[in-house]
Design an enzyme around this catalytic site. Structure first.
Site, short mmCIF file in Angstrom:
data_model
loop_
_atom_site.label_atom_id
_atom_site.label_comp_id
_atom_site.label_asym_id
_atom_site.label_seq_id
_atom_site.Cartn_x
_atom_site.Cartn_y
_atom_site.Cartn_z
N HIS A 1 0.84 -1.21 0.00
CA HIS A 1 0.00 0.00 0.00
C HIS A 1 0.87 1.25 0.00
O HIS A 1 0.68 2.17 -0.81
CB HIS A 1 -0.90 -0.04 1.23
CG HIS A 1 -1.70 1.21 1.46
ND1 HIS A 1 -3.04 1.30 1.18
CD2 HIS A 1 -1.34 2.43 1.94
CE1 HIS A 1 -3.48 2.51 1.47
NE2 HIS A 1 -2.47 3.22 1.95
N GLU A 2 1.84 1.30 0.92
CA GLU A 2 2.70 2.49 1.02
C GLU A 2 3.57 2.64 -0.21
O GLU A 2 3.94 3.77 -0.58
CB GLU A 2 3.56 2.40 2.27
CG GLU A 2 2.78 2.34 3.58
CD GLU A 2 1.81 3.49 3.73
OE1 GLU A 2 2.07 4.58 3.20
OE2 GLU A 2 0.75 3.30 4.38
N HIS B 1 1.87 4.93 -2.67
CA HIS B 1 2.08 6.34 -2.35
C HIS B 1 3.50 6.78 -2.70
O HIS B 1 3.71 7.84 -3.30
CB HIS B 1 1.85 6.57 -0.85
CG HIS B 1 0.44 6.36 -0.40
ND1 HIS B 1 -0.65 6.88 -1.07
CD2 HIS B 1 -0.07 5.70 0.68
CE1 HIS B 1 -1.75 6.55 -0.43
NE2 HIS B 1 -1.43 5.83 0.63
#
Length: 426
Positions: A21-22, A25
């Site tokens: 997920h990170e 980003h």
């Protein structure tokens, strides 16, 4: 030993999902030239870290999520200097502290690399990329399970013939005195029969055959294949209480034959993957909406000794524990692996939807202000007004802290429940 191994493997899978997920980003932020000083999995004390370039990558002690720290997440206030004193007020001091903490990350040479300076559409991409990575991972996992391992699928071959007609509302499957035999038992169906046609219509899909049975009444002709021979049977269907196929909580009236199908592991196609993702996203979305009403149930399971429902929400500990139970099951290794991957895919769908909620400090809490900023700029341009500038997300910090406290309390409640009163598969 297998339970402990399963817990460890699934826990690592959750940590990977958080890091994945990170990464969404991080990659998009770097793509748009935003400086990222930190990339962390977990919160609290740092257990391990390593600096690569300008970013410190690490793992922290509390595995309840993760974050990347981008500089300039909060814009300076209009007409104010960053070094002014902290103002008083119930929330103003909190807002000023958050603004000044954000400004401390910005070195003079990096002033042009701040998050808030990027166009709204770029900020939306950066914040959406994290949840999108979870959705992508969920799709990949479901594709591996459905197309690679396959799923248990009911066939048109008879597994068992029910002895008597028992309504779906009955509390037992034991035949009560005087219960009539099922139409299948009366007509002479046997386990191993493969239903070739029903009422003159050929079928090779159980769900379609089931719908046809429920929509029929009276005497019908059924052709079955038994020991290589075709045999025609003529059961007389009865109408009884049945569970709704789409919502098992609802009871409906329908035609009843009294057969159970053989379940076989069958590989699915890409269309089944898309259908499964759509169904899971809808179900998880409904579960998220219902989370507030689940709080009393979890509280009761922790402090009042109430039974924990099978569909009760679980945290990281609970999900890992279920993963351990899956690996400890007496099942073929392929089915255990498929079940573990399915559970991990469900976790990623949950992360996808939960992070899109338009409240800080979640990703949606940054997406919504960026969308609103784009709308304001468009309106100002159409009206010939000057650019209104970035939305002051610092004013949302009281909401962010409140939500964070609620999340910590909810996580703690789930942790206790998962330890002392866990959801079990068996």
């Amino acid at each position: 030993m297998m339970t402990v191994l399963g817990i460890a493997i699934f826990f690592i899978g959750i940590l990977f999902s958080i890091a994945w997920h990170e990464l969404g980003h991080f990659a998009t932020a770097k793509w748009f030239g935003i400086k990222v000083p930190e990339f962390m999995v977990g919160f609290g004390k740092t257990l391990w870290s390593r600096r690569i370039g300008e970013t410190e990558f690490g793992v922290k002690a509390i595995p309840l999520g993760g974050y990347i720290r981008m500089i300039g997440m909060i814009p300076p206030a209009k007409g104010e200097t960053l070094g002014r004193s902290r103002r008083t007020g119930p929330f103003q001091g909190l807002i000023d502290d958050a603004r000044q903490a954000s400004a401390m990350d910005v070195l003079p040479q990096d002033a042009h690399r701040q998050f808030y300076l990027r166009a709204p559409w770029k900020r939306i991409i950066v914040m959406f990329a994290g949840p999108a990575m979870n959705l992508i991972l969920a799709v990949v996992l479901f594709a591996i399970v459905l197309m690679g391992f396959g799923t248990l699928t009911p066939t048109t071959t008879v597994s068992a013939v029910s002895a008597c007609v028992v309504p779906a509302t009955a509390t037992t499957e034991v035949c009560p005195p005087g219960a009539p035999p099922t139409p299948a038992a009366a007509a002479g169906f046997q386990a191993g029969d493969r239903i070739v046609s029903f009422a003159g219509q050929p079928y090779d899909d159980w769900s379609e055959l089931q719908q046809a049975i429920r929509g029929s009444s009276g005497t019908v002709a059924v052709t079955v294949e038994r020991d290589g021979r075709l045999i025609e049977l003529t059961p007389t269907l009865v109408s009884t209480d049945l569970r709704n196929l789409e919502d098992p909580e609802q009871i409906v009236q329908g035609g009843f034959l009294g057969l159970s199908p053989v379940q076989q592991v069958q590989r699915q196609d890409i269309a089944a993957v898309g259908e499964e993702i759509g169904t899971v996203v809808g179900n998880v979305g409904q579960a998220l909406v219902r989370l507030p009403e689940r709080v009393p149930h979890i509280f009761g399971a922790v402090f009042l000794g109430e039974d924990r429902a099978q569909d009760s929400p679980v945290g990281i500990v609970g999900a890992s524990r279920i993963g351990g139970e899956i690996l400890a099951m007496d099942a073929p290794p392929g089915q255990e692996i498929a079940a573990m991957l399915t559970l991990l895919a469900l976790v990623n769908v949950s992360l996808f939807l939960f992070n899109l909620l338009p409240i800080p400090p979640l990703d949606g809490g940054q997406i919504f202000p960026a969308v609103w900023e784009a709308v304001k700029r468009r309106i100002a341009k159409l009206r010939g007004k000057p650019d209104p500038g970035p939305v002051d997300v610092a004013k949302l910090m009281p909401v962010a802290y409140t939500v964070a406290l609620i999340f910590v309390a909810w996580s703690a409640l789930l942790f206790i429940a998962d330890v002392i009163n866990p959801v079990r598969l068996t």
